[in-house]
Design a protein around this motif. Structure first.
Motif, PDB file in Angstrom:
ATOM      1  N   ALA A 216      48.616 -30.146  36.947  1.00 30.74           N
ATOM      2  CA  ALA A 216      49.542 -29.006  37.079  1.00 30.74           C
ATOM      3  C   ALA A 216      50.333 -28.811  35.799  1.00 30.74           C
ATOM      4  O   ALA A 216      50.631 -29.760  35.071  1.00 30.74           O
ATOM      5  CB  ALA A 216      50.490 -29.242  38.247  1.00 30.74           C
ATOM      6  N   ARG A 217      50.665 -27.568  35.517  1.00 33.84           N
ATOM      7  CA  ARG A 217      51.452 -27.227  34.346  1.00 33.84           C
ATOM      8  C   ARG A 217      52.781 -26.598  34.771  1.00 33.84           C
ATOM      9  O   ARG A 217      52.909 -26.092  35.892  1.00 33.84           O
ATOM     10  CB  ARG A 217      50.698 -26.232  33.454  1.00 33.84           C
ATOM     11  CG  ARG A 217      49.335 -26.710  33.008  1.00 33.84           C
ATOM     12  CD  ARG A 217      49.414 -28.037  32.269  1.00 33.84           C
ATOM     13  NE  ARG A 217      50.285 -27.945  31.101  1.00 33.84           N
ATOM     14  CZ  ARG A 217      50.793 -28.989  30.454  1.00 33.84           C
ATOM     15  NH1 ARG A 217      50.536 -30.216  30.897  1.00 33.84           N
ATOM     16  NH2 ARG A 217      51.549 -28.823  29.399  1.00 33.84           N
ATOM     17  N   PRO A 218      53.766 -26.605  33.891  1.00 32.83           N
ATOM     18  CA  PRO A 218      55.046 -25.972  34.233  1.00 32.83           C
ATOM     19  C   PRO A 218      54.868 -24.479  34.523  1.00 32.83           C
ATOM     20  O   PRO A 218      53.988 -23.826  33.968  1.00 32.83           O
ATOM     21  CB  PRO A 218      55.899 -26.185  32.973  1.00 32.83           C
ATOM     22  CG  PRO A 218      55.271 -27.338  32.262  1.00 32.83           C
ATOM     23  CD  PRO A 218      53.809 -27.252  32.561  1.00 32.83           C
ATOM     24  N   SER A 219      55.692 -23.969  35.407  1.00 33.79           N
ATOM     25  CA  SER A 219      55.659 -22.540  35.692  1.00 33.79           C
ATOM     26  C   SER A 219      56.102 -21.762  34.459  1.00 33.79           C
ATOM     27  O   SER A 219      56.842 -22.276  33.602  1.00 33.79           O
ATOM     28  CB  SER A 219      56.578 -22.205  36.870  1.00 33.79           C
ATOM     29  OG  SER A 219      57.922 -22.541  36.558  1.00 33.79           O
ATOM     30  N   ASP A 220      55.638 -20.534  34.353  1.00 32.06           N
ATOM     31  CA  ASP A 220      55.999 -19.697  33.209  1.00 32.06           C
ATOM     32  C   ASP A 220      57.480 -19.370  33.230  1.00 32.06           C
ATOM     33  O   ASP A 220      58.103 -19.289  34.296  1.00 32.06           O
ATOM     34  CB  ASP A 220      55.195 -18.398  33.229  1.00 32.06           C
ATOM     35  CG  ASP A 220      53.712 -18.637  33.007  1.00 32.06           C
ATOM     36  OD1 ASP A 220      53.365 -19.646  32.356  1.00 32.06           O
ATOM     37  OD2 ASP A 220      52.911 -17.817  33.499  1.00 32.06           O
ATOM     38  N   ARG A 221      58.013 -19.167  32.049  1.00 27.42           N
ATOM     39  CA  ARG A 221      59.397 -18.704  31.974  1.00 27.42           C
ATOM     40  C   ARG A 221      59.496 -17.283  32.514  1.00 27.42           C
ATOM     41  O   ARG A 221      58.520 -16.552  32.587  1.00 27.42           O
ATOM     42  CB  ARG A 221      59.908 -18.759  30.533  1.00 27.42           C
ATOM     43  CG  ARG A 221      60.020 -20.184  30.018  1.00 27.42           C
ATOM     44  CD  ARG A 221      60.651 -20.271  28.649  1.00 27.42           C
ATOM     45  NE  ARG A 221      60.725 -21.664  28.241  1.00 27.42           N
ATOM     46  CZ  ARG A 221      59.730 -22.315  27.629  1.00 27.42           C
ATOM     47  NH1 ARG A 221      58.618 -21.680  27.335  1.00 27.42           N
ATOM     48  NH2 ARG A 221      59.867 -23.581  27.310  1.00 27.42           N
ATOM     49  N   ARG A 222      60.685 -16.916  32.886  1.00 23.57           N
ATOM     50  CA  ARG A 222      60.914 -15.611  33.488  1.00 23.57           C
ATOM     51  C   ARG A 222      60.434 -14.502  32.558  1.00 23.57           C
ATOM     52  O   ARG A 222      60.722 -14.516  31.359  1.00 23.57           O
ATOM     53  CB  ARG A 222      62.410 -15.445  33.781  1.00 23.57           C
ATOM     54  CG  ARG A 222      62.752 -14.241  34.633  1.00 23.57           C
ATOM     55  CD  ARG A 222      64.243 -14.222  34.895  1.00 23.57           C
ATOM     56  NE  ARG A 222      64.684 -15.407  35.607  1.00 23.57           N
ATOM     57  CZ  ARG A 222      64.661 -15.543  36.930  1.00 23.57           C
ATOM     58  NH1 ARG A 222      64.203 -14.546  37.666  1.00 23.57           N
ATOM     59  NH2 ARG A 222      65.082 -16.650  37.510  1.00 23.57           N
ATOM     60  N   ALA A 223      59.710 -13.550  33.117  1.00 27.51           N
ATOM     61  CA  ALA A 223      59.202 -12.429  32.321  1.00 27.51           C
ATOM     62  C   ALA A 223      60.345 -11.583  31.792  1.00 27.51           C
ATOM     63  O   ALA A 223      61.391 -11.444  32.432  1.00 27.51           O
ATOM     64  CB  ALA A 223      58.269 -11.573  33.170  1.00 27.51           C
TER      65      ALA A 223
END
Length: 419
Positions: A216-223
């Motif tokens: 798993a990878r970190p979630s994307d930063r807020r768009a």
């Protein structure tokens, strides 16, 4: 020394070791705020801030409180529009306990029905307390006036209606939806060893039952969508809220800059010169020269897709028109004429000194790491930040002041007036 590691599950851990300190601050950040609440979940983010302290599968609320009191530590939480943080400050020797307790709260909150109903009353009392403070009311109403139907306009703590109405199932759904390994960021500063902390965090999360998937990878930063966000009013709004107070509270302003705008350092200098200290234009003109207010200042806040910029004063109701006109006048003067060299140097010096002095607090360093990871994706060194502040010119300040002054401008009053 600042270090960053990504753990299995996408959990991010950032530390800043400060040699010689016997204390440490640690925070568990989740990239969810009041703006992220779905219909039916409004108020859940703030509700969770309270409920995570009310007990886990292995600890009662009293156990959590006693753990920190027994070592002279401090533990608290803060809900924002775009993130939530659970944090503690303890002696370096007690950092393993703080990590264990906070991770237990984040992974294993019980969200017990009886505790939820008890805390519903506590939160309603908190909202009532804020509603009794006209300075809180004017800031909430200002955000609503400027941001309109945008999700950022919603109060962070919810409203009495949403807190009374949100069911446990909605709070539980909000918790399960957003409190995940890939959204979690753990930051610590002070007397901390990075490798040791990484091991402590991983063990605590696994003990809490989180499955840490190695792939798993970190979630994307807020768009950060471009253009004017949907839901913002196209014209300025005038709002008057009646309160039987001896003093009127007024804010004039509109939208500001996003949190990652390259001109945020220019805005900091502008804010310092206009209303950031005792030598600022607002303080000198409104308070010192005319004696019209005790408290007057300017402020700015930035989010992913918009921000706020405003000027505040508290004054006698009979003087509110005069004070409002002065707030606007000082703003427009800054937009029409460049600052003098001495004023610019003073504003820059104020910001530089405040930045460096703030770095002597481990809580400030811990917060800086969390916001860098969740918001900007870059961590500027102190020297880099000072360099950017010192590079601001009078022409840049004037241009930005003019741009902000040309945007839709709202006026919000709270005091003994008609609604």
């Amino acid at each position: 020394m600042v270090r960053r590691s990504v753990l299995p599950g996408g959990v991010r851990v950032l530390t800043e070791q400060v040699p010689g300190l016997r204390s440490a601050s640690v925070g568990a950040w989740v990239g969810v705020g009041s703006r992220d609440e779905e219909t039916g979940h409004h108020g859940s983010t703030h509700f969770l801030e309270h409920l995570l302290f009310k007990g886990t599968a292995t600890r009662s609320a009293q156990d959590i409180a006693e753990a920190f009191d027994a070592v002279g530590g401090e533990a608290n939480a803060a809900t924002g529009k775009e993130h939530t943080c659970y944090y503690a400050r303890v002696l370096d020797a007690d950092l393993p306990m703080a990590v264990d307790v906070i991770c237990d709260m984040v992974t294993s909150a019980r969200l017990d029905v009886d505790e939820l109903e008890l805390e519903r009353g506590v939160i309603l009392e908190e909202l009532a307390m804020n509603d009794d403070d006209p300075s809180d009311v004017v800031h909430e109403q200002f955000a609503t006036a400027v941001l309109g139907q945008h999700p950022l306009a919603r109060p962070i703590g919810g409203t009495p209606a949403t807190i009374k109405g949100v069911p446990r199932q909605a709070v539980l759904e909000h918790y399960r939806m957003h409190y995940r390994p890939d959204t979690l960021v753990v930051t610590a500063a002070g007397g901390v060893d990075h490798d040791v902390l990484v091991d402590q965090v991983q063990r605590a999360l696994q003990t809490g039952g989180w499955a840490l998937d190695p792939g798993a990878r970190p979630s994307d930063r807020r768009a950060r969508p471009g253009g004017v966000p949907a839901g913002l009013p196209t014209d300025g709004v005038q709002v008057s809220v009646r309160r039987p107070t001896e003093q009127a509270n007024v804010i004039v302003g509109g939208t500001g800059l996003t949190a990652t705008d390259d001109r945020r350092f220019v805005l900091s200098v502008l804010n310092a010169a206009l209303g950031g200290g005792m030598s600022s234009r607002l303080f000198q003109e409104v308070r010192e020269r005319r004696g019209l207010a005790y408290s007057t200042y300017s402020f700015a806040s930035g989010h992913a897709d918009t921000g706020l910029f405003g000027l505040y004063a508290g004054c006698t109701p009979a003087k509110v028109d005069e004070v409002t006109a002065l707030l606007v006048l000082e703003w427009e003067k800054l937009a029409q004429e460049p600052m003098g060299g001495a004023e610019l140097a003073r504003a820059i010096g104020q910001l530089c000194g405040s930045l460096v002095l703030g770095m002597e607090d481990t809580g400030s360093r811990m917060t800086r790491l969390g916001k860098a990871e969740l918001v900007s994706g870059e961590l500027l060194s102190v020297d880099e930040s000072l360099e950017r502040i010192r590079a601001v010119t009078a022409a840049q300040v004037q241009d930005l002041a003019a741009e902000l002054a040309a945007r839709p401008r709202s006026v919000v009053l709270v005091g003994p007036f008609g609604d």
